[in-house]
Scaffold this active site. Structure first.
Site, PDB file in Angstrom:
ATOM      1  N   GLU A 377       0.823  -1.229   0.000  1.00 39.77           N
ATOM      2  CA  GLU A 377       0.000   0.000   0.000  1.00 39.77           C
ATOM      3  C   GLU A 377       0.847   1.265   0.000  1.00 39.77           C
ATOM      4  OE1 GLU A 377      -2.662  -0.977  -0.711  1.00 39.77           O
ATOM      5  OE2 GLU A 377      -3.562  -2.453   0.602  1.00 39.77           O
TER       6      GLU A 377
HETATM    7  C1  LIG Z   1       1.556  -9.568   1.662  1.00 39.79           C
HETATM    8  C2  LIG Z   1       1.330  -8.826   0.392  1.00 39.79           C
HETATM    9  C3  LIG Z   1       0.042  -8.587  -0.032  1.00 39.79           C
HETATM   10  C4  LIG Z   1      -0.178  -7.924  -1.256  1.00 39.79           C
HETATM   11  N1  LIG Z   1      -1.478  -7.736  -1.685  1.00 39.79           N
HETATM   12  C5  LIG Z   1      -1.706  -7.158  -2.890  1.00 39.79           C
HETATM   13  C6  LIG Z   1      -3.040  -7.016  -3.398  1.00 39.79           C
HETATM   14  O1  LIG Z   1      -4.020  -7.386  -2.742  1.00 39.79           O
HETATM   15  N2  LIG Z   1      -3.207  -6.469  -4.623  1.00 39.79           N
HETATM   16  C7  LIG Z   1      -2.152  -6.040  -5.380  1.00 39.79           C
HETATM   17  O2  LIG Z   1      -2.383  -5.556  -6.483  1.00 39.79           O
HETATM   18  N3  LIG Z   1      -0.865  -6.153  -4.919  1.00 39.79           N
HETATM   19  C8  LIG Z   1      -0.633  -6.710  -3.698  1.00 39.79           C
HETATM   20  N4  LIG Z   1       0.669  -6.840  -3.240  1.00 39.79           N
HETATM   21  C9  LIG Z   1       1.779  -6.336  -4.037  1.00 39.79           C
HETATM   22  C10 LIG Z   1       2.288  -5.019  -3.489  1.00 39.79           C
HETATM   23  O3  LIG Z   1       1.346  -4.012  -3.711  1.00 39.79           O
HETATM   24  C11 LIG Z   1       3.633  -4.740  -4.183  1.00 39.79           C
HETATM   25  O4  LIG Z   1       4.537  -5.676  -3.656  1.00 39.79           O
HETATM   26  C12 LIG Z   1       4.112  -3.339  -3.959  1.00 39.79           C
HETATM   27  O5  LIG Z   1       3.328  -2.423  -4.650  1.00 39.79           O
HETATM   28  C13 LIG Z   1       5.566  -3.186  -4.425  1.00 39.79           C
HETATM   29  O6  LIG Z   1       5.674  -3.625  -5.744  1.00 39.79           O
HETATM   30  P1  LIG Z   1       6.818  -4.671  -6.136  1.00 39.79           P
HETATM   31  O7  LIG Z   1       6.770  -5.778  -5.149  1.00 39.79           O
HETATM   32  O8  LIG Z   1       6.651  -5.032  -7.554  1.00 39.79           O
HETATM   33  O9  LIG Z   1       8.153  -3.894  -5.911  1.00 39.79           O
HETATM   34  P2  LIG Z   1       8.879  -2.905  -6.948  1.00 39.79           P
HETATM   35  O10 LIG Z   1       7.879  -1.947  -7.525  1.00 39.79           O
HETATM   36  O11 LIG Z   1       9.670  -3.730  -7.885  1.00 39.79           O
HETATM   37  O12 LIG Z   1       9.843  -2.122  -5.965  1.00 39.79           O
HETATM   38  C14 LIG Z   1      11.046  -2.713  -5.490  1.00 39.79           C
HETATM   39  C15 LIG Z   1      11.747  -1.742  -4.565  1.00 39.79           C
HETATM   40  O13 LIG Z   1      11.997  -0.511  -5.261  1.00 39.79           O
HETATM   41  C16 LIG Z   1      11.415   0.580  -4.572  1.00 39.79           C
HETATM   42  N5  LIG Z   1      10.820   1.494  -5.555  1.00 39.79           N
HETATM   43  C17 LIG Z   1      10.110   1.158  -6.653  1.00 39.79           C
HETATM   44  N6  LIG Z   1       9.674   2.245  -7.291  1.00 39.79           N
HETATM   45  C18 LIG Z   1      10.109   3.302  -6.587  1.00 39.79           C
HETATM   46  C19 LIG Z   1       9.974   4.709  -6.729  1.00 39.79           C
HETATM   47  N7  LIG Z   1       9.275   5.253  -7.721  1.00 39.79           N
HETATM   48  N8  LIG Z   1      10.555   5.511  -5.804  1.00 39.79           N
HETATM   49  C20 LIG Z   1      11.248   4.976  -4.773  1.00 39.79           C
HETATM   50  N9  LIG Z   1      11.414   3.650  -4.595  1.00 39.79           N
HETATM   51  C21 LIG Z   1      10.851   2.821  -5.480  1.00 39.79           C
HETATM   52  C22 LIG Z   1      10.337  -0.010  -3.700  1.00 39.79           C
HETATM   53  O14 LIG Z   1      10.077   0.782  -2.559  1.00 39.79           O
HETATM   54  C23 LIG Z   1      10.917  -1.364  -3.333  1.00 39.79           C
HETATM   55  O15 LIG Z   1      11.760  -1.214  -2.224  1.00 39.79           O
HETATM   56  C24 LIG Z   1       0.910  -7.482  -2.018  1.00 39.79           C
HETATM   57  C25 LIG Z   1       2.225  -7.719  -1.560  1.00 39.79           C
HETATM   58  C26 LIG Z   1       2.442  -8.384  -0.393  1.00 39.79           C
HETATM   59  C27 LIG Z   1       3.839  -8.616   0.075  1.00 39.79           C
END
Ligand SMILES: Cc1cc2nc3c(=O)[nH]c(=O)nc-3n(C[C@H](O)[C@H](O)[C@H](O)COP(=O)(O)OP(=O)(O)OC[C@H]3O[C@@H](n4cnc5c(N)ncnc54)[C@H](O)[C@@H]3O)c2cc1C
Length: 399
Positions: A377
């Site tokens: 979130e």
């Molecule tokens: C337990 C759990 C429940 C979840 N439930 C849902 C759900 O119900 N629906 C859904 O759609 N998703 C869900 N997710 C996914 C979650 O929303 C994403 O994991 C989250 O948005 C981060 O995306 P990513 O994992 O692809 O990381 P990435 O976007 O690949 O990011 C990797 C790292 O880079 C950093 N980063 C990326 N972009 C930026 C930026 N612009 N500025 C600064 N730092 C950045 C991030 O902070 C992170 O540390 C869930 C994840 C988990 C772990």
């Protein structure tokens, strides 16, 4: 259980600023009810749910019976009409024992609130009643294997052909994805961001459960695959083009309230477990509670808990008043509460020694879950980027 529901009038007008951060009688009553529910249905069971990596459906049914799945929805649509402070305190009460359960409540509420705000009269009539009664549980499907925060990287598409719509793509890490009945799915239609509602029995939709997450283990995460799923026009929610500028930010704002308050509940859990253990554990000649290090740890925990509580309540009060400042305030509450939860759950494990490392001790769960809360979130890094930019844009002007 009685949920006392009064919308936001009592927070408006003079004296408003004094009210913020303080709970009204109705909120205290609701909080007591929510905590009663959590003690009855969640407290003793939560450890087992995490090990089973599933929440029994009887708990979902009990929550539905209490009106929790329609808590903030308007009374005229059959909801409970409660404000966001009460919604927050429900998440706090459940999050004290199981943030996995708040995860389910969270995504379901995001779907319901999106329908209330962006759905047509026909869409509301069709989808809302079973959602509000908990007969159908909704899930929010935005993230994909190759793209989470960067929404421009999403590959899911809705294509229109001869007046019919076809959905193709994959969604990953979807909370309750393995068990939900209805998915709010985001993608692109003619390069315009779009979102649509997809029931689980749609032909071409397959669901694969995801197990062994670090935290939120009982939230039944799933991966969804859509292969030429045929949709009708009335499954598209809102205008194509609006999905990332209006709809997903709107839904994620609710998501952040849930995570912020759930982290607050988890922090309360850390405090209560640490106080209780330190009063009972003899370390040599000295009771753990009498060691200066323990007292410092408890003091820091309590101060961060109070600070998080103020930020959470402030954000929820602003949101209840439809104040645009609520977005930033909720971001800050989520940021602070999730970071404080991660910091203090680590200390709570330390204080409990080997016992703190065992699955049956709540601190293990707190430790794993709170780390996850810094990612979902709106990750901490993204919030830093947004709040930092906003401050610079306003030349450092603060309210
Ligand atoms: C337990 C759990 C429940 C979840 N439930 C849902 C759900 O119900 N629906 C859904 O759609 N998703 C869900 N997710 C996914 C979650 O929303 C994403 O994991 C989250 O948005 C981060 O995306 P990513 O994992 O692809 O990381 P990435 O976007 O690949 O990011 C990797 C790292 O880079 C950093 N980063 C990326 N972009 C930026 C930026 N612009 N500025 C600064 N730092 C950045 C991030 O902070 C992170 O540390 C869930 C994840 C988990 C772990």
């Amino acid at each position: 259980m009685r949920i006392t529901c009064k919308k936001t009038q009592q927070f408006q007008g003079e004296g408003n600023s004094k009210m913020r951060g303080r709970l009204e009688r109705q909120h205290l009553e609701n909080t007591e009810n929510f905590r009663g529910f959590a003690k009855k249905y969640v407290k003793e069971e939560a450890a087992q749910w995490e090990m089973d990596q599933a929440i029994p459906f009887s708990v979902i049914t009990a929550m539905a019976r209490e009106g929790f799945f329609a808590l903030t929805l308007p009374k005229e649509m059959g909801g409970e009409g409660a404000d966001y402070v009460s919604y927050g305190m429900l998440n706090e009460a459940l999050g004290r024992y199981s943030v996995s359960l708040t995860g389910v409540l969270n995504v379901h509420t995001m779907v319901c609130e999106t329908l209330v705000k962006w759905g047509t009269a026909e869409q509301k009539e069709r989808w809302l009643p079973p959602l509000m009664q908990g007969e159908h549980i909704g899930a929010f499907a935005l993230t994909e294997p190759q793209a989470g925060i960067d929404l421009s990287g999403l590959l899911t598409t809705v294509t229109k052909k001869d007046g019919r719509y076809f959905l193709n793509g994959r969604k990953k890490w979807i909370t309750y994805g393995a068990a939900a009945d209805l998915f709010l799915v985001f993608g692109f239609l003619d390069k315009k961001p779009v979102c649509c509602l997809v029931p689980k029995h749609t032909e071409g939709l397959s669901v694969t459960p995801i197990r062994d997450m670090l935290g939120f283990r009982a939230s039944a995460l799933g991966e969804l695959s859509f292969e030429n799923c045929e949709l009708t026009a009335d499954q598209i929610i809102g205008q194509p083009g609006f999905a990332f500028t209006f709809i997903s930010p709107f839904a994620l704002d609710f998501g952040r309230i849930s995570v912020a308050f759930a982290a607050l509940g988890l922090l309360r859990g850390c405090l209560e477990e640490c106080v209780s253990y330190s009063r009972s554990r003899q370390t040599g000649e000295v009771l753990l509670a009498d060691r200066p290090g323990t007292r410092r740890l408890l003091t820091e925990m309590k101060i961060d808990y109070e600070a998080a509580r103020h930020l959470c309540l402030d954000g929820a009060f602003y949101k209840s008043q439809n104040d645009p400042l609520s977005v930033e305030k909720i971001f800050m509450a989520k940021y602070f509460a999730s970071k404080a939860a991660a910091k203090h759950s680590e200390k709570a494990v330390q204080l409990h020694g080997a016992l703190g490392c065992h699955e049956q001790t709540p601190t293990v769960r707190f430790y794993r879950d709170s780390k996850t809360m810094e990612i979902i979130e709106g990750s901490s890094e993204v919030i830093e980027s947004l709040i930092g930019k906003s401050l610079i844009d306003k030349r450092g002007q603060v309210h």
